[in-house]
Design a protein around this motif. Structure first.
Motif, PDB file in Angstrom:
ATOM      1  N   ILE A 188     -14.026  50.752  61.776  1.00 48.84           N
ATOM      2  CA  ILE A 188     -14.005  51.249  60.261  1.00 48.84           C
ATOM      3  C   ILE A 188     -14.879  52.749  59.504  1.00 48.84           C
ATOM      4  CG2 ILE A 188     -14.269  50.220  58.367  1.00 48.84           C
ATOM      5  CD1 ILE A 188     -11.823  48.865  59.566  1.00 48.84           C
ATOM      6  N   GLU A 189     -14.137  53.829  58.998  1.00 46.43           N
ATOM      7  CA  GLU A 189     -14.741  54.694  58.348  1.00 46.43           C
ATOM      8  C   GLU A 189     -15.760  54.135  57.264  1.00 46.43           C
ATOM      9  OE1 GLU A 189     -12.970  53.436  55.354  1.00 46.43           O
ATOM     10  OE2 GLU A 189     -11.993  53.343  56.813  1.00 46.43           O
ATOM     11  N   PRO A 190     -16.462  55.601  57.361  1.00 50.53           N
ATOM     12  CA  PRO A 190     -18.155  55.089  56.367  1.00 50.53           C
ATOM     13  C   PRO A 190     -18.429  54.735  55.434  1.00 50.53           C
ATOM     14  CG  PRO A 190     -18.255  56.600  57.937  1.00 50.53           C
ATOM     15  CD  PRO A 190     -16.892  56.789  57.820  1.00 50.53           C
ATOM     16  N   THR A 191     -16.868  55.102  54.460  1.00 50.94           N
ATOM     17  CA  THR A 191     -16.355  54.607  53.116  1.00 50.94           C
ATOM     18  C   THR A 191     -16.163  52.673  52.977  1.00 50.94           C
ATOM     19  OG1 THR A 191     -15.595  56.202  52.494  1.00 50.94           O
ATOM     20  CG2 THR A 191     -14.739  54.557  51.055  1.00 50.94           C
ATOM     21  N   GLY A 192     -15.497  52.407  54.585  1.00 51.42           N
ATOM     22  CA  GLY A 192     -15.495  50.578  54.299  1.00 51.42           C
ATOM     23  C   GLY A 192     -16.557  50.353  54.862  1.00 51.42           C
ATOM     24  N   LEU A 193     -17.002  50.407  55.563  1.00 50.49           N
ATOM     25  CA  LEU A 193     -18.292  50.146  55.986  1.00 50.49           C
ATOM     26  C   LEU A 193     -19.495  49.726  55.480  1.00 50.49           C
ATOM     27  CD1 LEU A 193     -19.052  52.023  59.106  1.00 50.49           C
ATOM     28  CD2 LEU A 193     -18.081  49.576  58.766  1.00 50.49           C
ATOM     29  N   THR A 194     -19.690  50.856  54.118  1.00 53.73           N
ATOM     30  CA  THR A 194     -20.429  50.797  52.723  1.00 53.73           C
ATOM     31  C   THR A 194     -20.167  49.715  52.144  1.00 53.73           C
ATOM     32  OG1 THR A 194     -20.725  52.822  52.432  1.00 53.73           O
ATOM     33  CG2 THR A 194     -21.112  51.881  50.467  1.00 53.73           C
ATOM     34  N   GLN A 195     -18.521  49.238  51.713  1.00 50.37           N
ATOM     35  CA  GLN A 195     -17.587  47.955  51.265  1.00 50.37           C
ATOM     36  C   GLN A 195     -17.888  47.156  51.886  1.00 50.37           C
ATOM     37  OE1 GLN A 195     -13.901  49.859  51.379  1.00 50.37           O
ATOM     38  NE2 GLN A 195     -14.286  50.958  49.591  1.00 50.37           N
TER      39      GLN A 195
ATOM     40  N   VAL B 254     -10.863  47.495  45.344  1.00 51.66           N
ATOM     41  CA  VAL B 254     -11.229  47.253  47.362  1.00 51.66           C
ATOM     42  C   VAL B 254     -12.321  46.034  47.194  1.00 51.66           C
ATOM     43  CG1 VAL B 254     -12.804  47.126  49.293  1.00 51.66           C
ATOM     44  CG2 VAL B 254     -11.020  49.040  48.344  1.00 51.66           C
ATOM     45  N   ALA B 255     -13.228  46.120  45.970  1.00 54.54           N
ATOM     46  CA  ALA B 255     -14.719  45.394  45.254  1.00 54.54           C
ATOM     47  C   ALA B 255     -13.880  43.963  44.788  1.00 54.54           C
ATOM     48  CB  ALA B 255     -15.161  45.390  44.259  1.00 54.54           C
ATOM     49  N   HIS B 256     -11.911  43.542  44.233  1.00 53.08           N
ATOM     50  CA  HIS B 256     -11.600  42.597  44.088  1.00 53.08           C
ATOM     51  C   HIS B 256     -10.845  42.274  45.229  1.00 53.08           C
ATOM     52  CE1 HIS B 256      -9.142  40.691  41.011  1.00 53.08           C
ATOM     53  NE2 HIS B 256      -7.860  40.444  41.468  1.00 53.08           N
ATOM     54  N   TYR B 257     -10.548  42.412  45.621  1.00 49.57           N
ATOM     55  CA  TYR B 257      -9.500  41.866  46.864  1.00 49.57           C
ATOM     56  C   TYR B 257     -10.402  41.384  47.820  1.00 49.57           C
ATOM     57  CZ  TYR B 257      -5.410  43.254  44.894  1.00 49.57           C
ATOM     58  OH  TYR B 257      -4.523  43.654  44.097  1.00 49.57           O
ATOM     59  N   LEU B 258     -11.507  42.187  48.041  1.00 51.85           N
ATOM     60  CA  LEU B 258     -12.016  41.642  49.404  1.00 51.85           C
ATOM     61  C   LEU B 258     -13.405  40.685  48.986  1.00 51.85           C
ATOM     62  CD1 LEU B 258     -13.598  42.252  51.670  1.00 51.85           C
ATOM     63  CD2 LEU B 258     -15.036  44.160  51.344  1.00 51.85           C
ATOM     64  N   LEU B 259     -13.622  40.505  47.224  1.00 54.89           N
ATOM     65  CA  LEU B 259     -14.880  39.155  47.144  1.00 54.89           C
ATOM     66  C   LEU B 259     -13.459  37.992  47.152  1.00 54.89           C
ATOM     67  CD1 LEU B 259     -16.882  40.734  44.496  1.00 54.89           C
ATOM     68  CD2 LEU B 259     -17.691  40.061  47.149  1.00 54.89           C
ATOM     69  N   ILE B 260     -12.722  38.410  46.447  1.00 49.03           N
ATOM     70  CA  ILE B 260     -11.396  37.648  46.393  1.00 49.03           C
ATOM     71  C   ILE B 260     -11.499  36.533  48.161  1.00 49.03           C
ATOM     72  CG2 ILE B 260      -8.851  36.522  46.454  1.00 49.03           C
ATOM     73  CD1 ILE B 260      -9.227  37.938  44.176  1.00 49.03           C
ATOM     74  N   PHE B 261     -10.900  37.954  48.743  1.00 55.29           N
ATOM     75  CA  PHE B 261     -11.225  37.298  50.847  1.00 55.29           C
ATOM     76  C   PHE B 261     -12.504  36.631  50.489  1.00 55.29           C
ATOM     77  CE2 PHE B 261     -12.284  38.009  54.277  1.00 55.29           C
ATOM     78  CZ  PHE B 261     -11.146  37.400  55.473  1.00 55.29           C
TER      79      PHE B 261
ATOM     80  N   LEU C  98      -2.206  46.266  41.227  1.00 55.95           N
ATOM     81  CA  LEU C  98      -2.541  47.431  42.094  1.00 55.95           C
ATOM     82  C   LEU C  98      -2.633  47.227  43.491  1.00 55.95           C
ATOM     83  CD1 LEU C  98      -5.562  49.019  40.594  1.00 55.95           C
ATOM     84  CD2 LEU C  98      -2.765  49.946  40.678  1.00 55.95           C
ATOM     85  N   PRO C  99      -2.079  47.728  44.301  1.00 50.58           N
ATOM     86  CA  PRO C  99      -1.879  46.916  46.003  1.00 50.58           C
ATOM     87  C   PRO C  99      -2.529  46.208  46.574  1.00 50.58           C
ATOM     88  CG  PRO C  99      -1.452  49.242  45.975  1.00 50.58           C
ATOM     89  CD  PRO C  99      -1.900  48.936  44.468  1.00 50.58           C
ATOM     90  N   GLN C 100      -2.949  45.817  47.508  1.00 47.85           N
ATOM     91  CA  GLN C 100      -4.199  45.522  47.744  1.00 47.85           C
ATOM     92  C   GLN C 100      -4.436  46.816  48.816  1.00 47.85           C
ATOM     93  OE1 GLN C 100      -5.194  41.312  49.716  1.00 47.85           O
ATOM     94  NE2 GLN C 100      -4.564  41.625  50.894  1.00 47.85           N
ATOM     95  N   PRO C 101      -5.554  46.884  48.921  1.00 51.13           N
ATOM     96  CA  PRO C 101      -6.398  47.656  49.620  1.00 51.13           C
ATOM     97  C   PRO C 101      -5.715  47.949  51.712  1.00 51.13           C
ATOM     98  CG  PRO C 101      -8.115  47.629  48.593  1.00 51.13           C
ATOM     99  CD  PRO C 101      -6.965  46.683  48.492  1.00 51.13           C
ATOM    100  N   GLY C 102      -5.562  48.538  52.359  1.00 48.38           N
ATOM    101  CA  GLY C 102      -5.132  48.417  53.793  1.00 48.38           C
ATOM    102  C   GLY C 102      -7.210  48.094  54.233  1.00 48.38           C
ATOM    103  N   LEU C 103      -8.506  48.361  53.706  1.00 49.01           N
ATOM    104  CA  LEU C 103      -9.392  47.456  54.886  1.00 49.01           C
ATOM    105  C   LEU C 103      -8.977  46.000  54.856  1.00 49.01           C
ATOM    106  CD1 LEU C 103     -11.783  47.620  56.058  1.00 49.01           C
ATOM    107  CD2 LEU C 103     -12.908  48.034  53.690  1.00 49.01           C
ATOM    108  N   VAL C 104      -8.651  45.571  53.207  1.00 56.59           N
ATOM    109  CA  VAL C 104      -8.782  43.848  53.149  1.00 56.59           C
ATOM    110  C   VAL C 104      -7.489  44.108  53.596  1.00 56.59           C
ATOM    111  CG1 VAL C 104      -8.460  42.048  51.421  1.00 56.59           C
ATOM    112  CG2 VAL C 104      -9.838  44.308  50.741  1.00 56.59           C
ATOM    113  N   ASP C 105      -6.071  44.016  54.260  1.00 59.90           N
ATOM    114  CA  ASP C 105      -5.410  44.000  55.330  1.00 59.90           C
ATOM    115  C   ASP C 105      -5.064  43.672  56.851  1.00 59.90           C
ATOM    116  OD1 ASP C 105      -2.998  43.586  52.684  1.00 59.90           O
ATOM    117  OD2 ASP C 105      -2.409  45.857  53.299  1.00 59.90           O
TER     118      ASP C 105
END
Length: 155
Positions: free
Chosen positions: A40-47, A86-93, A131-138
């Motif tokens: 995963i790209e650096p921004t995604g890794l940070t998230q 990303v925080a919203h969707y990733l934290l729900i997951f 808003l759509p769910q970010p690709g990283l979360v998908d």
């Protein structure tokens, strides 16, 4: 207090399997490691690392090592400042994964504590349901669903 002693005190007179509880407590946050494995790209890794921190501090709260959610809130707010969508969707997951882990351990007495924490954590992250769910979360959800199905086939 050593982990084995702590587990023995808290699990001693219950039907919980001490080895499973130790496994839950010792399992390192996993999203960042997953991101590294899947390039995963650096921004995604940070998230993903931010989600790991929230998850870690939530575990400490659930098991009583931390008496408050202060550390969890601090990391949640920092994550929301990075990227609220990303925080919203990733934290729900992540919170759903935590719930599934507690159910798998049959640690039902912690579910109300998790639900209360979940409500307070998600209140710190702006709702972005429109808003759509970010690709990283998908991708992460797809991976975990596939892993879960493969694990069920093995059992």
């Amino acid at each position: 207090m050593k982990l084995d002693e702590w587990v023995a005190i808290h699990v001693g007179n219950s039907a919980l399997d001490p080895a499973s509880v130790r496994g839950f407590l010792q399992t390192a946050p996993q999203y960042h490691a997953w991101g590294l494995t899947h390039q995963i790209e650096p921004t995604g890794l940070t998230q993903l690392a931010a989600a790991d921190l929230v998850t870690y501090y939530l575990r400490m709260y659930l098991i009583g090592r931390h008496k408050t959610l202060r550390a969890c809130f601090r990391e949640t707010q920092a994550f929301a400042r990075q990227d609220s969508q990303v925080a919203h969707y990733l934290l729900i997951f992540s919170l759903d994964q935590m719930r599934q882990a507690l159910l798998g351990l049959e640690w039902y007495e912690l579910l109300p504590r998790l639900v209360g924490a979940q409500e307070r954590i998600l209140a710190l992250v702006p709702s972005v349901d429109s808003l759509p769910q970010p690709g990283l979360v998908d991708v992460l959800i797809e991976y975990y669903e596939l892993s879960s199905r493969n694990h069920e086939k093995e059992v």
